[in-house]
Scaffold this active site. Structure first.
Site, PDB file in Angstrom:
ATOM      1  N   LYS A   1       0.798  -1.229   0.000  1.00  0.00           N
ATOM      2  CA  LYS A   1       0.000   0.000   0.000  1.00  0.00           C
ATOM      3  C   LYS A   1       0.834   1.283   0.000  1.00  0.00           C
ATOM      4  O   LYS A   1       0.422   2.288  -0.574  1.00  0.00           O
ATOM      5  CB  LYS A   1      -0.947   0.020   1.202  1.00  0.00           C
ATOM      6  CG  LYS A   1      -2.112  -0.930   1.032  1.00  0.00           C
ATOM      7  CD  LYS A   1      -3.046  -0.922   2.229  1.00  0.00           C
ATOM      8  CE  LYS A   1      -4.150  -1.947   2.012  1.00  0.00           C
ATOM      9  NZ  LYS A   1      -5.087  -2.046   3.128  1.00  0.00           N
TER      10      LYS A   1
ATOM     11  N   ASP B   1      -9.601   2.812   2.526  1.00  0.00           N
ATOM     12  CA  ASP B   1      -9.512   2.291   3.902  1.00  0.00           C
ATOM     13  C   ASP B   1      -9.942   3.367   4.904  1.00  0.00           C
ATOM     14  O   ASP B   1     -10.446   3.044   5.989  1.00  0.00           O
ATOM     15  CB  ASP B   1      -8.074   1.871   4.241  1.00  0.00           C
ATOM     16  CG  ASP B   1      -7.714   0.511   3.670  1.00  0.00           C
ATOM     17  OD1 ASP B   1      -8.620  -0.274   3.353  1.00  0.00           O
ATOM     18  OD2 ASP B   1      -6.494   0.232   3.538  1.00  0.00           O
TER      19      ASP B   1
ATOM     20  N   ALA C   1       2.159   0.369  12.235  1.00  0.00           N
ATOM     21  CA  ALA C   1       2.492   1.610  11.516  1.00  0.00           C
ATOM     22  C   ALA C   1       2.612   1.369  10.019  1.00  0.00           C
ATOM     23  O   ALA C   1       3.310   2.090   9.316  1.00  0.00           O
ATOM     24  CB  ALA C   1       3.805   2.183  12.071  1.00  0.00           C
ATOM     25  N   GLY C   2       1.906   0.355   9.506  1.00  0.00           N
ATOM     26  CA  GLY C   2       1.928   0.064   8.072  1.00  0.00           C
ATOM     27  C   GLY C   2       0.853   0.855   7.335  1.00  0.00           C
ATOM     28  O   GLY C   2       0.336   1.861   7.827  1.00  0.00           O
ATOM     29  N   GLY C   3       0.515   0.376   6.137  1.00  0.00           N
ATOM     30  CA  GLY C   3      -0.474   1.076   5.305  1.00  0.00           C
ATOM     31  C   GLY C   3      -1.824   1.173   5.996  1.00  0.00           C
ATOM     32  O   GLY C   3      -2.486   2.224   5.947  1.00  0.00           O
TER      33      GLY C   3
ATOM     34  N   ASN D   1       4.866   0.580  17.453  1.00  0.00           N
ATOM     35  CA  ASN D   1       5.223  -0.339  16.382  1.00  0.00           C
ATOM     36  C   ASN D   1       6.489  -1.094  16.756  1.00  0.00           C
ATOM     37  O   ASN D   1       7.367  -0.552  17.428  1.00  0.00           O
ATOM     38  CB  ASN D   1       5.435   0.420  15.069  1.00  0.00           C
ATOM     39  CG  ASN D   1       5.378  -0.510  13.866  1.00  0.00           C
ATOM     40  OD1 ASN D   1       4.422  -1.277  13.728  1.00  0.00           O
ATOM     41  ND2 ASN D   1       6.386  -0.477  13.018  1.00  0.00           N
ATOM     42  N   ARG D   2       6.559  -2.355  16.292  1.00  0.00           N
ATOM     43  CA  ARG D   2       7.744  -3.180  16.579  1.00  0.00           C
ATOM     44  C   ARG D   2       9.014  -2.433  16.175  1.00  0.00           C
ATOM     45  O   ARG D   2       9.936  -2.305  16.954  1.00  0.00           O
ATOM     46  CB  ARG D   2       7.619  -4.506  15.813  1.00  0.00           C
ATOM     47  CG  ARG D   2       8.851  -5.362  15.860  1.00  0.00           C
ATOM     48  CD  ARG D   2       8.623  -6.659  15.117  1.00  0.00           C
ATOM     49  NE  ARG D   2       8.209  -6.475  13.728  1.00  0.00           N
ATOM     50  CZ  ARG D   2       7.999  -7.478  12.883  1.00  0.00           C
ATOM     51  NH1 ARG D   2       8.132  -8.721  13.289  1.00  0.00           N
ATOM     52  NH2 ARG D   2       7.629  -7.227  11.640  1.00  0.00           N
TER      53      ARG D   2
ATOM     54  N   TYR E   1      -9.833  -9.532  10.050  1.00  0.00           N
ATOM     55  CA  TYR E   1     -11.166 -10.092   9.894  1.00  0.00           C
ATOM     56  C   TYR E   1     -11.097 -11.569  10.265  1.00  0.00           C
ATOM     57  O   TYR E   1     -11.029 -12.436   9.413  1.00  0.00           O
ATOM     58  CB  TYR E   1     -11.597  -9.878   8.441  1.00  0.00           C
ATOM     59  CG  TYR E   1     -12.978 -10.367   8.101  1.00  0.00           C
ATOM     60  CD1 TYR E   1     -13.961 -10.474   9.069  1.00  0.00           C
ATOM     61  CD2 TYR E   1     -13.308 -10.699   6.805  1.00  0.00           C
ATOM     62  CE1 TYR E   1     -15.219 -10.903   8.754  1.00  0.00           C
ATOM     63  CE2 TYR E   1     -14.566 -11.136   6.466  1.00  0.00           C
ATOM     64  CZ  TYR E   1     -15.519 -11.242   7.444  1.00  0.00           C
ATOM     65  OH  TYR E   1     -16.777 -11.673   7.125  1.00  0.00           O
TER      66      TYR E   1
HETATM   67  P1  NDP Z   1       1.738  -3.746   6.478  1.00  0.00           P
HETATM   68  O1  NDP Z   1       2.500  -4.915   5.950  1.00  0.00           O
HETATM   69  O2  NDP Z   1       1.868  -2.425   5.817  1.00  0.00           O
HETATM   70  O3  NDP Z   1       2.049  -3.537   8.068  1.00  0.00           O
HETATM   71  C1  NDP Z   1       2.088  -4.631   8.952  1.00  0.00           C
HETATM   72  C2  NDP Z   1       2.147  -4.126  10.385  1.00  0.00           C
HETATM   73  O4  NDP Z   1       2.146  -5.256  11.287  1.00  0.00           O
HETATM   74  C3  NDP Z   1       3.423  -3.351  10.715  1.00  0.00           C
HETATM   75  O5  NDP Z   1       3.144  -2.368  11.693  1.00  0.00           O
HETATM   76  C4  NDP Z   1       4.342  -4.447  11.279  1.00  0.00           C
HETATM   77  O6  NDP Z   1       5.355  -3.966  12.139  1.00  0.00           O
HETATM   78  C5  NDP Z   1       3.335  -5.229  12.096  1.00  0.00           C
HETATM   79  N1  NDP Z   1       3.785  -6.609  12.331  1.00  0.00           N
HETATM   80  C6  NDP Z   1       3.717  -7.641  11.462  1.00  0.00           C
HETATM   81  N2  NDP Z   1       4.202  -8.759  12.053  1.00  0.00           N
HETATM   82  C7  NDP Z   1       4.604  -8.411  13.299  1.00  0.00           C
HETATM   83  C8  NDP Z   1       5.167  -9.126  14.396  1.00  0.00           C
HETATM   84  N3  NDP Z   1       5.434 -10.429  14.310  1.00  0.00           N
HETATM   85  N4  NDP Z   1       5.426  -8.462  15.543  1.00  0.00           N
HETATM   86  C9  NDP Z   1       5.154  -7.139  15.644  1.00  0.00           C
HETATM   87  N5  NDP Z   1       4.609  -6.396  14.640  1.00  0.00           N
HETATM   88  C10 NDP Z   1       4.334  -7.031  13.483  1.00  0.00           C
HETATM   89  O7  NDP Z   1       0.214  -4.238   6.462  1.00  0.00           O
HETATM   90  P2  NDP Z   1      -1.132  -3.363   6.483  1.00  0.00           P
HETATM   91  O8  NDP Z   1      -0.920  -2.161   7.314  1.00  0.00           O
HETATM   92  O9  NDP Z   1      -1.643  -3.195   5.108  1.00  0.00           O
HETATM   93  O10 NDP Z   1      -2.116  -4.371   7.238  1.00  0.00           O
HETATM   94  C11 NDP Z   1      -1.969  -4.603   8.645  1.00  0.00           C
HETATM   95  C12 NDP Z   1      -3.143  -5.453   9.137  1.00  0.00           C
HETATM   96  O11 NDP Z   1      -4.362  -4.732   8.996  1.00  0.00           O
HETATM   97  C13 NDP Z   1      -3.299  -6.754   8.358  1.00  0.00           C
HETATM   98  O12 NDP Z   1      -3.675  -7.753   9.262  1.00  0.00           O
HETATM   99  C14 NDP Z   1      -4.445  -6.461   7.415  1.00  0.00           C
HETATM  100  O13 NDP Z   1      -5.154  -7.602   7.123  1.00  0.00           O
HETATM  101  C15 NDP Z   1      -5.293  -5.494   8.235  1.00  0.00           C
HETATM  102  N6  NDP Z   1      -6.090  -4.602   7.398  1.00  0.00           N
HETATM  103  C16 NDP Z   1      -7.441  -4.812   7.346  1.00  0.00           C
HETATM  104  C17 NDP Z   1      -8.249  -3.986   6.612  1.00  0.00           C
HETATM  105  C18 NDP Z   1      -9.719  -4.216   6.601  1.00  0.00           C
HETATM  106  O14 NDP Z   1     -10.399  -3.704   5.701  1.00  0.00           O
HETATM  107  N7  NDP Z   1     -10.271  -4.924   7.550  1.00  0.00           N
HETATM  108  C19 NDP Z   1      -7.708  -2.866   5.815  1.00  0.00           C
HETATM  109  C20 NDP Z   1      -6.256  -2.699   5.966  1.00  0.00           C
HETATM  110  C21 NDP Z   1      -5.495  -3.569   6.720  1.00  0.00           C
HETATM  111  P3  NDP Z   1       6.822  -3.599  11.552  1.00  0.00           P
HETATM  112  O15 NDP Z   1       6.666  -2.291  10.818  1.00  0.00           O
HETATM  113  O16 NDP Z   1       7.652  -3.466  12.778  1.00  0.00           O
HETATM  114  O17 NDP Z   1       7.206  -4.739  10.648  1.00  0.00           O
END
Ligand code: NDP
Length: 308
Positions: free
Chosen positions: A66, A102, A128-130, A151-152, A224
Site C-alpha cells: 500500500k 480504507d 504503523a503500516g499502510g 510499532n515493533r 477479519y
Molecule cells: P503492512 O505490511 O503495511 O504492516 C504490517 C504491520 O504489522 C506493521 O506495523 C508491522 O510492524 C506489524 N507486524 C507484522 N508482524 C509483526 C510481528 N510479528 N510483531 C510485531 N509487529 C508485526 O500491512 P497493512 O498495514 O496493510 O495491514 C496490517 C493489518 O491490517 C493486516 O492484518 C491487514 O489484514 C489489516 N487490514 C485490514 C483492513 C480491513 O479492511 N479490515 C484494511 C487494511 C489492513 P513492523 O513495521 O515493525 O514490521
C-alpha cells in the site's frame, strides 16, 4: 470487452474481496472480472504499469504494497496523499489515480464500535503500516486529540508521525517504543485501541498481553478473524469489533470508484459472510471464521442490539 479489476498483493492466495466484488459486478450486470495477482515487491512496478491498459477498470492494493505503490501513481486523491498509502486504483486514460478507501471504511467501523456513546478523543494504535496510516488519518479527522502509535520497528512509527506533519499539528500524535509497560500505561488512559498490526492473522498470537486490557476499552481489530486479542478483550469486558465492516466499506467505496454506481452493500456483506463461513482467507490477510463471543458482527450495534 470484459473489464478487469485486479487485487495486487503478496501473497494473495484466496480473497474475500473477490467474493464480494465479483458478486457485486454480476448483480448489476457489469461485465467485469475480479482477478488476483500475487506480485513480489520486485515485480510490483511492472504489474502496476500493465494496469494502464484499456481493459482494466482499476485495482485494489493490499499487504505489503500500500505504501510502495504511491510513487507509481500519476495522481493521488487527498486521502491517498495525506496517508501516503493507496488501496484502490482507478484509470483515467493511461493515467493511474491512487485512492485510499480504507479511510472511510475505518470510519464506518469506528462509528459502529462507539455507537451512541460520545466519541473519545484519545486512542492507542498498534502498527504503523499502510492500514495504520488510514486509521491514524481517520482518527485525526474525527477530532481525536491524542493518538499514540506503537510499532515493533519504532522508526516506522516515527516515519508515520512525521508524515502526517501539519495535519496533526493541532493535536498530540506520537510514536512510542513497543514496551509492554508503556503500552499498559497508555491503555490505562485511553478508551480506543486499534490493532493495525498483522499479529494474529495467521497464528493465535496477540500483540499485547491480556492483563493490559480493561473493560472500558473499545477495541477495533482490523483483522477479519477471531483473534486472540478480540477474545482477550471481550473477556476483559471491553467492546470489541473485527475488521469486517472496514473491509466491506472500503470495498464498497472502491466499487463505486470503478463503476460509478452505488455498491450493493447487503449483497456484498452476505457474500463476505458466506465466503468466511466456507473458510476462505482474505487476500487482505484477514483469516476467516465466525466472530468471537462478545465480538460485534455487521448489523449488531455496540450495545449488542441489532442496528438499523
Ligand atoms: P503492512 O505490511 O503495511 O504492516 C504490517 C504491520 O504489522 C506493521 O506495523 C508491522 O510492524 C506489524 N507486524 C507484522 N508482524 C509483526 C510481528 N510479528 N510483531 C510485531 N509487529 C508485526 O500491512 P497493512 O498495514 O496493510 O495491514 C496490517 C493489518 O491490517 C493486516 O492484518 C491487514 O489484514 C489489516 N487490514 C485490514 C483492513 C480491513 O479492511 N479490515 C484494511 C487494511 C489492513 P513492523 O513495521 O515493525 O514490521
Amino acid at each position: 470487452m470484459t473489464k478487469r479489476v485486479i487485487l495486487i498483493g503478496h501473497p494473495v492466495a484466496h480473497s474475500l474481496s473477490a467474493a464480494m466484488q465479483q458478486a457485486a459486478f454480476d448483480s448489476l450486470g457489469i461485465d467485469a472480472v475480479y482477478e488476483l495477482w500475487d506480485r513480489s515487491p520486485m515485480a510490483l512496478a511492472e504489474a502496476v504499469d500493465e494496469l494502464r491498459g484499456d481493459d482494466f477498470l482499476g485495482a485494489n492494493v493490499t499487504i505489503p504494497h500500500k505504501e510502495r505503490v504511491v510513487p507509481m501513481m500519476d495522481r493521488l486523491t487527498d486521502e491517498a496523499h495525506v496517508t501516503g498509502a493507496v488501496n484502490t486504483l482507478t484509470r483515467e486514460g493511461k493515467r493511474l489515480i491512487g485512492h485510499n478507501t480504507d479511510v472511510p471504511g475505518f470510519k464506518v467501523a469506528l462509528d459502529r464500535l462507539v455507537g451512541k456513546q460520545k466519541m473519545p478523543r484519545q486512542a492507542v494504535v498498534l502498527g504503523a503500516g499502510g492500514g495504520a496510516r488510514a486509521v491514524v488519518y481517520g482518527l485525526i479527522t474525527d477530532g481525536f486529540q491524542r493518538i499514540v502509535v506503537f510499532n515493533r520497528h519504532l522508526h516506522r512509527a516515527e516515519g508515520l508521525v512525521k508524515h502526517f506533519g501539519r495535519h496533526a499539528a493541532h493535536m498530540d500524535l506520537r510514536a512510542m517504543p513497543w514496551h509492554e509497560s508503556i503500552i499498559e500505561s497508555e491503555l490505562a488512559k485511553t478508551r480506543i485501541l486499534v490493532n493495525a498490526t498483522s499479529i494474529g492473522l495467521t497464528t493465535d498470537e496477540t500483540p499485547i498481553p491480556a492483563e493490559t486490557l480493561h473493560g472500558d476499552l473499545m477495541v477495533l481489530d482490523l483483522i477479519y478473524a477471531r483473534t486472540r486479542l478480540q477474545r482477550d478483550a471481550a473477556a476483559a469486558g471491553a467492546t470489541v469489533a473485527d475488521g469486517e465492516l472496514m473491509l466491506l466499506h472500503q470495498g464498497a467505496a472502491a466499487f463505486t470508484l470503478w463503476t460509478g454506481q452505488p455498491a450493493p452493500l447487503d449483497l456484498m456483506q452476505a457474500k463476505l459472510v458466506e465466503a468466511r463461513a466456507s473458510g476462505l482467507r482474505s487476500a487482505e490477510g484477514e483469516a476467516t471464521g465466525a466472530p468471537a463471543d462478545g465480538v460485534l458482527a455487521e448489523g449488531v450495534a455496540a450495545d449488542g442490539v441489532a442496528a438499523d
